[in-house]
Design a protein around this motif. Sequence first.
Motif, PDB file in Angstrom:
ATOM      1  N   ALA A  91      44.170  31.835  51.340  1.00 50.55           N
ATOM      2  CA  ALA A  91      43.111  31.419  51.038  1.00 50.55           C
ATOM      3  C   ALA A  91      42.100  32.756  50.992  1.00 50.55           C
ATOM      4  CB  ALA A  91      42.374  30.369  51.864  1.00 50.55           C
ATOM      5  N   PRO A  92      42.036  33.637  51.938  1.00 51.40           N
ATOM      6  CA  PRO A  92      41.151  34.794  51.958  1.00 51.40           C
ATOM      7  C   PRO A  92      41.463  35.450  50.533  1.00 51.40           C
ATOM      8  CG  PRO A  92      41.595  34.237  53.992  1.00 51.40           C
ATOM      9  CD  PRO A  92      42.436  33.415  53.383  1.00 51.40           C
ATOM     10  N   ALA A  93      42.885  35.712  50.385  1.00 47.81           N
ATOM     11  CA  ALA A  93      43.485  36.611  49.428  1.00 47.81           C
ATOM     12  C   ALA A  93      42.897  36.335  48.003  1.00 47.81           C
ATOM     13  CB  ALA A  93      44.957  36.837  49.532  1.00 47.81           C
ATOM     14  N   ALA A  94      42.943  34.992  47.887  1.00 43.97           N
ATOM     15  CA  ALA A  94      42.573  34.249  46.711  1.00 43.97           C
ATOM     16  C   ALA A  94      41.062  34.459  46.348  1.00 43.97           C
ATOM     17  CB  ALA A  94      43.046  32.874  46.631  1.00 43.97           C
ATOM     18  N   LEU A  95      40.195  34.210  47.480  1.00 50.42           N
ATOM     19  CA  LEU A  95      38.930  34.253  47.339  1.00 50.42           C
ATOM     20  C   LEU A  95      38.431  35.964  46.924  1.00 50.42           C
ATOM     21  CD1 LEU A  95      37.634  32.163  50.377  1.00 50.42           C
ATOM     22  CD2 LEU A  95      37.251  31.702  47.839  1.00 50.42           C
ATOM     23  N   LEU A  96      39.079  36.872  47.692  1.00 49.58           N
ATOM     24  CA  LEU A  96      39.005  38.241  47.260  1.00 49.58           C
ATOM     25  C   LEU A  96      39.112  38.411  45.997  1.00 49.58           C
ATOM     26  CD1 LEU A  96      38.159  40.868  48.678  1.00 49.58           C
ATOM     27  CD2 LEU A  96      40.491  41.267  49.065  1.00 49.58           C
ATOM     28  N   ILE A  97      40.200  37.975  45.395  1.00 56.70           N
ATOM     29  CA  ILE A  97      40.648  38.439  43.904  1.00 56.70           C
ATOM     30  C   ILE A  97      39.598  37.711  42.936  1.00 56.70           C
ATOM     31  CG2 ILE A  97      42.223  37.861  41.998  1.00 56.70           C
ATOM     32  CD1 ILE A  97      44.544  38.015  44.158  1.00 56.70           C
ATOM     33  N   TRP A  98      39.024  36.460  43.356  1.00 54.03           N
ATOM     34  CA  TRP A  98      38.119  35.815  42.607  1.00 54.03           C
ATOM     35  C   TRP A  98      36.843  36.469  42.396  1.00 54.03           C
ATOM     36  CZ3 TRP A  98      38.028  31.130  39.733  1.00 54.03           C
ATOM     37  CH2 TRP A  98      36.859  30.619  39.279  1.00 54.03           C
ATOM     38  N   ILE A  99      36.341  36.952  43.518  1.00 59.18           N
ATOM     39  CA  ILE A  99      35.266  37.708  43.803  1.00 59.18           C
ATOM     40  C   ILE A  99      34.994  38.993  42.829  1.00 59.18           C
ATOM     41  CG2 ILE A  99      33.718  39.452  45.088  1.00 59.18           C
ATOM     42  CD1 ILE A  99      34.396  37.563  47.421  1.00 59.18           C
ATOM     43  N   TYR A 100      36.221  39.632  42.434  1.00 60.87           N
ATOM     44  CA  TYR A 100      36.208  40.528  41.637  1.00 60.87           C
ATOM     45  C   TYR A 100      36.776  40.145  40.127  1.00 60.87           C
ATOM     46  CZ  TYR A 100      35.596  43.932  45.485  1.00 60.87           C
ATOM     47  OH  TYR A 100      35.168  44.437  46.363  1.00 60.87           O
ATOM     48  N   ALA A 101      37.469  39.315  40.210  1.00 62.45           N
ATOM     49  CA  ALA A 101      38.000  38.659  38.794  1.00 62.45           C
ATOM     50  C   ALA A 101      36.922  37.954  38.044  1.00 62.45           C
ATOM     51  CB  ALA A 101      39.358  37.900  38.861  1.00 62.45           C
ATOM     52  N   TRP A 102      36.036  37.383  38.552  1.00 65.27           N
ATOM     53  CA  TRP A 102      35.209  36.309  37.739  1.00 65.27           C
ATOM     54  C   TRP A 102      33.978  37.445  37.221  1.00 65.27           C
ATOM     55  CZ3 TRP A 102      34.404  31.817  36.340  1.00 65.27           C
ATOM     56  CH2 TRP A 102      33.108  31.190  35.912  1.00 65.27           C
ATOM     57  N   PRO A 103      33.058  38.117  37.675  1.00 66.49           N
ATOM     58  CA  PRO A 103      32.478  39.441  36.807  1.00 66.49           C
ATOM     59  C   PRO A 103      33.398  40.178  36.032  1.00 66.49           C
ATOM     60  CG  PRO A 103      32.649  40.036  39.140  1.00 66.49           C
ATOM     61  CD  PRO A 103      33.303  38.669  39.126  1.00 66.49           C
ATOM     62  N   PHE A 104      34.523  40.429  36.401  1.00 62.75           N
ATOM     63  CA  PHE A 104      35.419  41.322  35.373  1.00 62.75           C
ATOM     64  C   PHE A 104      35.686  40.518  34.202  1.00 62.75           C
ATOM     65  CE2 PHE A 104      39.719  42.470  34.064  1.00 62.75           C
ATOM     66  CZ  PHE A 104      39.487  43.887  33.901  1.00 62.75           C
TER      67      PHE A 104
END
Length: 303
Positions: free
Chosen positions: A190-203
């Motif tokens: 879950a933390p790995a997915a959240l970390l990717i999401w935080i950067y992928a969304w604005p990207f």
Amino acid sequence: MDVILSFFQNLILAFYNFAYAILNPSVWLDWLTWDNTTEDKQSLMRFIYYGASAELFFVILAIFLLITIVGVFKNQFLWGCVRVLEGFANATGRFFAWAGLIMVLQQIVVIFMQRIFARAEISIGFGISFSKDISWYAEELKLYNALVVAMCCAYTFVQGGHVRVDLVYSAVSFRAKRMIDMFGSMIFMAPAALLIWIYAWPFLWRHLIVPKPSASDTLDRLINKARALRWNVETIGFSPNGFNAYFLFKILMVAFTAMVLLQAMAFFWRSFLEYKEGPESEGKYLDKDVLGDADAELVADIH
């Protein structure tokens, strides 16, 4: 102490934020009926901001905790949540797995058109013609590969198809395995997915609109930027006539992350229920593919 107090305040406030978002969808979804108005632009900026915000994190956490608490007392309710999430992953994965076949067939067509018929472009369509250079179709093959990787990852996880590095797992008891699974899903997956999401969304949104949003932008700053907002969908290819819809890869990155996060929650709930109900519940309601070959089934079980 302040950190703990702030955490619980945000957790309680999450229920209000969720209710407000549901009852006032126009505040953040008005842009779906795009009329290029100020309200449309501001609602889009709110959607972008809240898509990777602390407020959304606490809403997800609150819903997860609420479902878990209810599931502690009502096992069938929690099994229902597991079946829905695993069913969604299976259905999505089984559908997008066909992209692998399409990729192979398109590669064959590209080779035939280039080497045998010596054509520079391919036109398809019934009534409305779609014509692109051969290099466009050749580069598009990467999209099919991305579809398989991004949209079938959660499906492969449900099917137990990912490679495991087993140091102690096989040697411990059934309930110890379930504890390891619960720990791994919440501490690693879950933390790995959240970390990717935080950067992928604005990207993703930096390749769809201008002015480009940043992960560090506040809501007020994004609302101010809304005055100059316009769509600027990325259509730049690596070659002059090559595939030019690379924004689709950014969308797939976000979709992949969301599906992994959902499966982290589903896996935690499944592990908890199997821990609670004992060895007889192992694999309960699990919709695994049947390969139809004894040797293939044995290899799949080993992995």
